[in-house]
Scaffold this motif. Structure first.
Motif, short mmCIF file in Angstrom:
data_model
loop_
_atom_site.label_atom_id
_atom_site.label_comp_id
_atom_site.label_asym_id
_atom_site.label_seq_id
_atom_site.Cartn_x
_atom_site.Cartn_y
_atom_site.Cartn_z
N ASN A 147 0.79 -1.10 -0.06
CA ASN A 147 -0.47 -0.10 -0.17
C ASN A 147 0.84 1.18 0.10
OD1 ASN A 147 0.90 0.04 2.77
ND2 ASN A 147 -1.01 0.66 3.44
N GLY A 148 2.40 1.06 0.19
CA GLY A 148 2.58 2.52 -0.25
C GLY A 148 3.38 2.61 1.11
N SER A 149 3.23 2.00 1.88
CA SER A 149 3.80 2.98 3.26
C SER A 149 4.15 0.80 4.42
CB SER A 149 2.70 3.10 4.07
OG SER A 149 1.88 2.27 4.95
N SER A 150 4.54 1.17 5.60
CA SER A 150 4.92 0.31 6.29
C SER A 150 3.79 -0.61 6.83
CB SER A 150 6.18 0.40 7.08
OG SER A 150 5.93 1.27 8.46
N SER A 151 2.95 0.22 7.31
CA SER A 151 1.38 -0.05 8.13
C SER A 151 0.50 -1.03 7.50
CB SER A 151 0.70 0.90 7.67
OG SER A 151 -0.25 0.74 8.52
N GLY A 152 0.54 -2.36 8.52
CA GLY A 152 0.38 -3.50 8.12
C GLY A 152 0.87 -4.56 7.30
N ASP A 153 2.59 -4.02 6.80
CA ASP A 153 3.29 -5.56 6.60
C ASP A 153 3.65 -6.35 7.45
OD1 ASP A 153 3.62 -4.29 3.96
OD2 ASP A 153 5.20 -3.06 4.22
N LEU A 154 4.02 -7.65 7.67
CA LEU A 154 4.52 -7.56 8.74
C LEU A 154 5.89 -9.13 8.16
CD1 LEU A 154 0.29 -9.51 9.25
CD2 LEU A 154 2.38 -8.45 10.50
N TRP A 155 6.60 -9.93 8.89
CA TRP A 155 7.69 -10.07 8.47
C TRP A 155 8.31 -11.42 10.10
CZ3 TRP A 155 11.58 -10.58 12.28
CH2 TRP A 155 11.65 -9.38 13.35
N ASN A 156 8.96 -12.38 8.87
CA ASN A 156 9.24 -13.51 10.01
C ASN A 156 10.43 -14.16 10.17
OD1 ASN A 156 9.08 -15.47 11.88
ND2 ASN A 156 7.71 -16.34 11.56
N ASN A 157 11.49 -14.59 10.80
CA ASN A 157 13.09 -14.70 10.67
C ASN A 157 12.36 -16.43 10.02
OD1 ASN A 157 13.61 -12.76 12.51
ND2 ASN A 157 14.75 -13.18 11.22
N ALA A 158 13.57 -17.06 8.95
CA ALA A 158 13.63 -18.01 8.57
C ALA A 158 14.22 -18.87 9.35
CB ALA A 158 14.65 -18.82 7.08
N PRO A 159 14.16 -20.12 10.04
CA PRO A 159 14.92 -21.60 10.58
C PRO A 159 16.18 -21.21 10.00
CG PRO A 159 12.24 -22.39 9.87
CD PRO A 159 12.84 -21.26 9.18
N ASN A 160 17.59 -21.15 11.36
CA ASN A 160 18.71 -21.56 10.37
C ASN A 160 18.74 -22.21 9.44
OD1 ASN A 160 19.07 -19.26 12.39
ND2 ASN A 160 19.73 -20.01 14.14
N PHE A 161 19.67 -22.16 8.16
CA PHE A 161 19.74 -23.00 7.50
C PHE A 161 20.85 -23.92 7.67
CE2 PHE A 161 21.04 -25.49 3.48
CZ PHE A 161 19.43 -26.36 3.49
N THR A 162 21.55 -25.12 8.13
CA THR A 162 23.00 -25.31 8.50
C THR A 162 23.36 -26.14 7.13
OG1 THR A 162 23.00 -25.02 10.85
CG2 THR A 162 24.51 -26.36 9.49
#
Length: 238
Positions: A147-162
Motif C-alpha cells: 500500500n506504499g507504506s509499512s502499515s500492515g506489513d508483517l515479517w518473520n525469520n527463517a529457521p537457521n539453515f545449516t
C-alpha cells in the motif's frame, strides 16, 4: 523584523530536511535492506509474526568451494508482495535472478516481488568456503500489502539453515559387477549414499587404439541416504 525573518528561514529549512530524509528512507526500503537477517525487519513491524512462514530449501552438505542452488519461500501475512534479506556466516552468496542483489555480502530484493499462487519465491546461489565446517544461512522474509507504506506489513525469520562443508566421497559404492551374456555385457552397481550426484558417465576401452570412448550416461539420484541400484547393457560387442 530581522529576528522574525531569521526564525522563518530556520523553520523552513528544518521542514525541507525532514521531507528529504523521509523520502530517502522509503526509497531505500523498497529497493532492499540489509543487516536484518538475524534481527528481523523492525522497520515494518516491531516483532516477528507467526502468520508469516519463511523457509530455505537446498543442499545441506557441500564440499569446500562447491556451489549449491537454494530457494527462499515466503507465505502468509498480507503477501501482495514480498522482500527478504539473506546472510551467511561463511562463504559467498550470489543472486540467481534479477529479483535479488548483493549488498555488503548479503542478498536483498531489488524491489517488492509480487506473490504467485500464495507465495513469493527467491532463488539464490551459495558457494561454500575453501575450508570445512558448518556454515549457517540466516534470512528474514517480508510480507507486505503493497500500500506504499509499512502499515500492515508483517515479517518473520527463517529457521537457521545449516550447511555442512566437508570433504566427502560423493558416492558410496556398495557393489559393482560386469557379466557377459553372448555379445552383451551387463553392468550392475548399487550405492549406499549419494551427495549431489548428477550421474555416471560410462566409457569403453578400445584395446586396439588404447583409447576410451564414451558410450552412455546414467542419471544419478542427486543427494540420497538410501540405497539405489543401476544397470546398463553394452550390446552387440565383438
Amino acid at each position: 523584523m530581522v529576528r522574525r525573518n531569521n526564525s522563518i528561514k530556520i523553520i523552513a529549512n528544518t521542514i525541507m530536511l525532514s521531507i528529504v530524509g523521509f523520502s530517502f528512507l522509503l526509497f531505500a526500503y523498497s529497493s532492499g535492506i540489509t543487516g536484518r537477517s538475524t534481527s528481523g525487519c523492525t522497520c515494518h513491524s516491531s516483532s516477528a509474526s507467526t502468520s508469516v512462514t519463511v523457509t530455505i530449501v537446498g543442499p545441506t552438505t557441500l564440499t569446500p568451494s562447491q556451489q549449491g542452488t537454494y530457494t527462499l519461500t515466503i507465505t502468509g501475512g498480507p503477501l501482495a508482495t514480498g522482500g527478504c534479506d539473506i546472510s551467511v556466516t561463511g562463504g559467498t552468496l550470489l543472486n540467481a535472478n534479477t529479483d535479488l542483489q548483493v549488498i555488503s555480502s548479503e542478498l536483498t530484493h531489488t524491489g517488492p516481488k509480487a506473490a504467485l499462487s500464495g507465495s513469493v519465491v527467491f532463488s539464490f546461489l551459495y558457494t561454500a568456503p575453501a575450508t570445512t565446517g558448518d556454515q549457517t544461512i540466516h534470512a528474514v522474509g517480508l510480507s507486505t500489502n503493497n500500500n506504499g507504506s509499512s502499515s500492515g506489513d508483517l515479517w518473520n525469520n527463517a529457521p537457521n539453515f545449516t550447511v555442512s562443508v566437508q570433504n566427502v566421497t560423493p558416492v558410496e559404492l556398495k557393489s559393482f559387477t560386469a557379466n557377459v551374456t553372448g555379445n552383451d555385457v551387463d553392468l550392475n552397481w548399487s550405492t549406499a549414499t549419494e551427495i549431489n550426484n548428477f550421474g555416471y558417465k560410462i566409457d569403453r576401452m578400445d584395446t586396439k587404439k588404447a583409447t576410451w570412448e564414451n558410450i552412455a550416461f546414467i542419471n544419478g539420484y542427486g543427494s540420497s541416504t538410501t540405497s539405489h541400484n543401476y544397470t546398463y547393457t553394452d550390446k552387440d560387442l565383438n
